[in-house]
Design an enzyme around this catalytic site. Structure first.
Site, PDB file in Angstrom:
ATOM      1  N   TYR A  43       0.818  -1.214   0.000  1.00  0.00           N
ATOM      2  CA  TYR A  43       0.000   0.000   0.000  1.00  0.00           C
ATOM      3  C   TYR A  43       0.857   1.271   0.000  1.00  0.00           C
ATOM      4  O   TYR A  43       0.372   2.342  -0.346  1.00  0.00           O
ATOM      5  CB  TYR A  43      -0.940   0.030   1.219  1.00  0.00           C
ATOM      6  CG  TYR A  43      -2.088  -0.964   1.127  1.00  0.00           C
ATOM      7  CD1 TYR A  43      -2.196  -1.855   0.074  1.00  0.00           C
ATOM      8  CD2 TYR A  43      -3.060  -1.015   2.111  1.00  0.00           C
ATOM      9  CE1 TYR A  43      -3.233  -2.767   0.001  1.00  0.00           C
ATOM     10  CE2 TYR A  43      -4.102  -1.919   2.052  1.00  0.00           C
ATOM     11  CZ  TYR A  43      -4.178  -2.795   0.988  1.00  0.00           C
ATOM     12  OH  TYR A  43      -5.209  -3.697   0.922  1.00  0.00           O
ATOM     13  N   LYS A  87       2.675 -15.331   2.673  1.00  0.00           N
ATOM     14  CA  LYS A  87       2.616 -16.086   1.405  1.00  0.00           C
ATOM     15  C   LYS A  87       4.062 -16.475   1.085  1.00  0.00           C
ATOM     16  O   LYS A  87       4.609 -16.138   0.035  1.00  0.00           O
ATOM     17  CB  LYS A  87       1.971 -15.190   0.331  1.00  0.00           C
ATOM     18  CG  LYS A  87       1.633 -15.882  -0.963  1.00  0.00           C
ATOM     19  CD  LYS A  87       0.506 -16.874  -0.862  1.00  0.00           C
ATOM     20  CE  LYS A  87       0.325 -17.593  -2.188  1.00  0.00           C
ATOM     21  NZ  LYS A  87      -0.558 -18.773  -2.086  1.00  0.00           N
ATOM     22  N   ASP A 111     -11.794  -8.199   6.980  1.00  0.00           N
ATOM     23  CA  ASP A 111     -13.163  -8.041   6.463  1.00  0.00           C
ATOM     24  C   ASP A 111     -13.864  -9.396   6.420  1.00  0.00           C
ATOM     25  O   ASP A 111     -15.053  -9.499   6.734  1.00  0.00           O
ATOM     26  CB  ASP A 111     -13.146  -7.432   5.053  1.00  0.00           C
ATOM     27  CG  ASP A 111     -13.341  -5.915   5.067  1.00  0.00           C
ATOM     28  OD1 ASP A 111     -13.040  -5.311   6.114  1.00  0.00           O
ATOM     29  OD2 ASP A 111     -13.783  -5.360   4.061  1.00  0.00           O
ATOM     30  N   ASP A 117      -5.952  -6.574   5.525  1.00  0.00           N
ATOM     31  CA  ASP A 117      -7.105  -5.833   5.019  1.00  0.00           C
ATOM     32  C   ASP A 117      -8.203  -6.820   4.614  1.00  0.00           C
ATOM     33  O   ASP A 117      -9.374  -6.699   4.996  1.00  0.00           O
ATOM     34  CB  ASP A 117      -6.641  -4.999   3.808  1.00  0.00           C
ATOM     35  CG  ASP A 117      -7.664  -3.973   3.367  1.00  0.00           C
ATOM     36  OD1 ASP A 117      -8.743  -3.910   3.969  1.00  0.00           O
ATOM     37  OD2 ASP A 117      -7.375  -3.236   2.408  1.00  0.00           O
ATOM     38  N   ASP A 161      -3.809 -17.884   1.701  1.00  0.00           N
ATOM     39  CA  ASP A 161      -4.937 -18.546   1.032  1.00  0.00           C
ATOM     40  C   ASP A 161      -5.562 -19.585   1.960  1.00  0.00           C
ATOM     41  O   ASP A 161      -6.788 -19.705   2.062  1.00  0.00           O
ATOM     42  CB  ASP A 161      -4.528 -19.148  -0.317  1.00  0.00           C
ATOM     43  CG  ASP A 161      -3.178 -19.844  -0.298  1.00  0.00           C
ATOM     44  OD1 ASP A 161      -2.438 -19.703   0.700  1.00  0.00           O
ATOM     45  OD2 ASP A 161      -2.847 -20.538  -1.280  1.00  0.00           O
TER      46      ASP A 161
END
Ligand code: NAD
Length: 354
Positions: free
Chosen positions: A138, A189, A249, A245, A221
């Site tokens: 980001y 990851k 959610d 992020d 994942d």
């Protein structure tokens, strides 16, 4: 306690005014608070062309804590990137050094039916997601658009983490785990990304100082899948900005509604920005149907984490539990037989319970 109030856009002003009522109610009972409001996000753009006006940033820097609603909306979607309301959020996080985002996902027993998952999968859920907030893809440079070697246009971003950034968020993760169930799962990851390989190495190294905490690692994942399959296996999750992020959610839906979840973003001095995890919900703005409880619970987190006032925080949390137990429900958590209320009436109920 000096609190900067940045209501923002969309449902922001509606939900923040209910949280302010809660603070004002506690003030009548002896809590010493000083509140000052300023434009932020789209409201900042409207006021002077900047989503984070200099006066708003100054107010936030002078305050002990910041209470935020949410920013953004279709009106601002076509603006150039520096003027987008979401840039205001990224800039205030960076300016205040808010590197640690704490997002609890707690399922209230009264809302078991509001979750889309089976009750036996989610009942009793109480997990904490710690998301690194000021690094990763980001903020990474370079980023932009260019023509590639084949002459085709492409967009690109840069993912990176410095060792110090990983160490300090890992510390928050281990410290939080110590106060809870002594279990920390670091999500990355590592099988694909060099940044993640480095992340895992550093988190493992920090973990050597915390032999009491059981550290595990999981690919993002798989974590996305496990959060749906068996979320109660987790106690504390620590992860980077991008993965956090998305996972936070996802975790919010386990609890029934994005409208129930508060968050804290802290810096190393303990100052923090407190906001619901949801956005400005332009689809329901101005209709008095938004759920204000995530914002009200963000005030409880503020009292607990920045002001070290667990008794006052506990009173707010107990009042929220009481109104849920009494059957009050906004549209997002409604169920047959409940007392359907709007934003203001939910605020009324919490204040009455207080
Ligand atoms: P959103 O979180 O605003 O809304 C997603 C869905 O959840 C919508 O259907 C909305 O009605 C519902 N919802 C959200 N909050 C609710 C509440 N309190 N009560 C009841 N229902 C609620 O996400 P989005 O639609 O992807 O984004 C809308 C805008 O918000 C965009 O401009 C986005 O950039 C911005 N945004 C801002 C923040 C922030 O300020 N921190 C975070 C996320 C998104």
């Amino acid at each position: 306690m000096k609190i900067a109030v940045l209501a923002g856009d969309g449902i922001g002003p509606e939900i923040v005014s209910q949280a302010v009522r809660v603070l004002e109610c506690l003030a009548t009972d002896g809590l010493s608070v000083e509140l000052e409001s300023a434009p932020f996000g789209g409201a900042g753009v409207d006021a002077g062309g900047d989503p984070l006006p200099a006066s708003t940033l100054a107010l936030a820097q002078q305050a002990d804590a910041v209470l935020c609603g949410a920013v953004g909306g279709p009106k601002y979607d076509a603006l150039p990137r520096p003027q987008r309301p979401e840039q205001g959020i990224l800039r205030i996080r960076k300016s205040l050094g808010l590197f640690a985002n704490l997002r609890p996902a707690v399922l209230y027993p009264e809302l078991v039916q509001a979750s889309t998952l089976k009750p036996e999968v989610v009942s009793g859920l109480d997990l904490m997601i710690i998301r690194e907030l000021t690094g990763d893809i980001y903020f990474g440079e370079p980023r932009g658009r260019r023509d590639n070697a084949q002459g085709e246009r492409e967009g690109y971003d840069t993912m990176h983490y410095a060792e110090s950034e990983i160490r300090r968020i890992a510390e928050v993760g281990f410290q939080t785990a110590l106060k809870r169930g002594n279990k920390l799962c670091s999500v990355d990851k590592e099988n694909v990304l060099e940044t993640s390989r480095f992340w895992r190495e550093i988190v493992t190294d920090v973990g050597r100082q915390y032999p009491q905490v059981a550290l595990s690692h999981m690919y993002v994942d798989n974590a996305a899948m496990q959060l749906i399959r068996n979320p109660k296996q987790f106690d504390v999750i620590v992860t980077g900005n991008l993965f956090g992020d998305i996972l936070s959610d996802e975790a919010s839906m386990l609890t029934g509604s994005i409208g129930m979840l508060p968050s804290a973003s802290m810096n190393s001095a303990g100052a923090g920005l407190y906001e619901p995890i949801h956005g400005s919900a332009p689809d329901i703005a101005g209709k008095n149907i938004a759920n204000p409880l995530a914002t009200i619970l963000s005030v409880a987190m503020m009292l607990r984490y920045t002001f070290s006032q667990p008794e006052w925080a506990g009173r707010i949390e107990a009042a929220v539990k009481q109104v849920l137990a009494a059957g009050y429900r906004t549209a997002d958590i409604d169920e047959p037989g409940a007392r359907r209320v709007g934003t203001v009436e939910m605020g009324d109920a919490v204040v009455a319970a207080l």
